[in-house]
Motif scaffolding. Structure first.
Motif, short mmCIF file in Angstrom:
data_model
loop_
_atom_site.label_atom_id
_atom_site.label_comp_id
_atom_site.label_asym_id
_atom_site.label_seq_id
_atom_site.Cartn_x
_atom_site.Cartn_y
_atom_site.Cartn_z
N SER A 11 0.65 -1.18 -0.04
CA SER A 11 0.00 -0.07 -0.12
C SER A 11 0.91 1.39 0.36
N VAL A 65 -8.61 -4.59 2.32
CA VAL A 65 -8.43 -3.66 1.41
C VAL A 65 -9.59 -2.82 0.44
N GLY A 68 -7.84 -0.84 -5.51
CA GLY A 68 -6.50 -1.04 -6.29
C GLY A 68 -6.71 -2.27 -7.03
N GLU A 82 -4.67 0.40 -2.06
CA GLU A 82 -5.32 1.97 -1.79
C GLU A 82 -5.40 1.75 -0.44
N HIS A 83 -5.21 0.80 0.26
CA HIS A 83 -5.26 1.79 2.04
C HIS A 83 -5.03 -0.19 2.01
#
Length: 132
Positions: A11, A65, A68, A82-83
């Motif tokens: 990430s 997550v 992404g 993304e995270h």
């Protein structure tokens, strides 16, 4: 046919995993998919969900997550999130914050963008429920 593949999860904040795996379940935008050694090459976007990893040593790990993409090839899978979170307590608090923000954005979204915003909210709710 190989028995294991390389799995990497990163990430913007940090690298969360780099290990040999036998299978990885990914929350792809089109639906959940399982990646195994010698998988056909694919690049896919991710929706909020759980990435479940079966390590070569038999350990099972799951990461939350928020989105992404994943690049998959016969030698392995790389998830660029993304995270991403590993700890349940830490991830739940952060995801609840993302959900609150997403709900606000969904109510403020223009009509043509509202469906996408509401789908993101629904995916985050489903992710939080899956973590219970």
């Amino acid at each position: 046919m190989a028995n294991t593949m390389q799995f990497d999860l990163v990430s913007p904040e940090k690298r969360l995993a780099s290990l040999e795996a036998t299978a990885v379940q990914i929350p792809a935008a089109e639906g959940d998919m399982t990646v195994m050694p010698d998988h056909a090459p694919v690049i896919t976007t991710l929706r909020p969900g759980l990435v479940r990893v079966s390590a070569a040593d038999g350990a099972q790990t799951q990461y939350a997550v928020t989105g992404g993409f994943a690049e998959i090839n016969p030698e392995g899978a790389s998830v660029l999130a993304e995270h991403a979170f590993l700890g349940a307590a830490e991830s739940r608090a952060a995801l609840e914050g993302f959900l609150e923000d997403a709900r606000k954005r969904a109510t403020e979204a223009e009509a043509e963008d509202r469906d996408v915003a509401e789908k993101f909210v629904a995916d985050l709710v489903h992710l939080l429920e899956a973590m219970e």
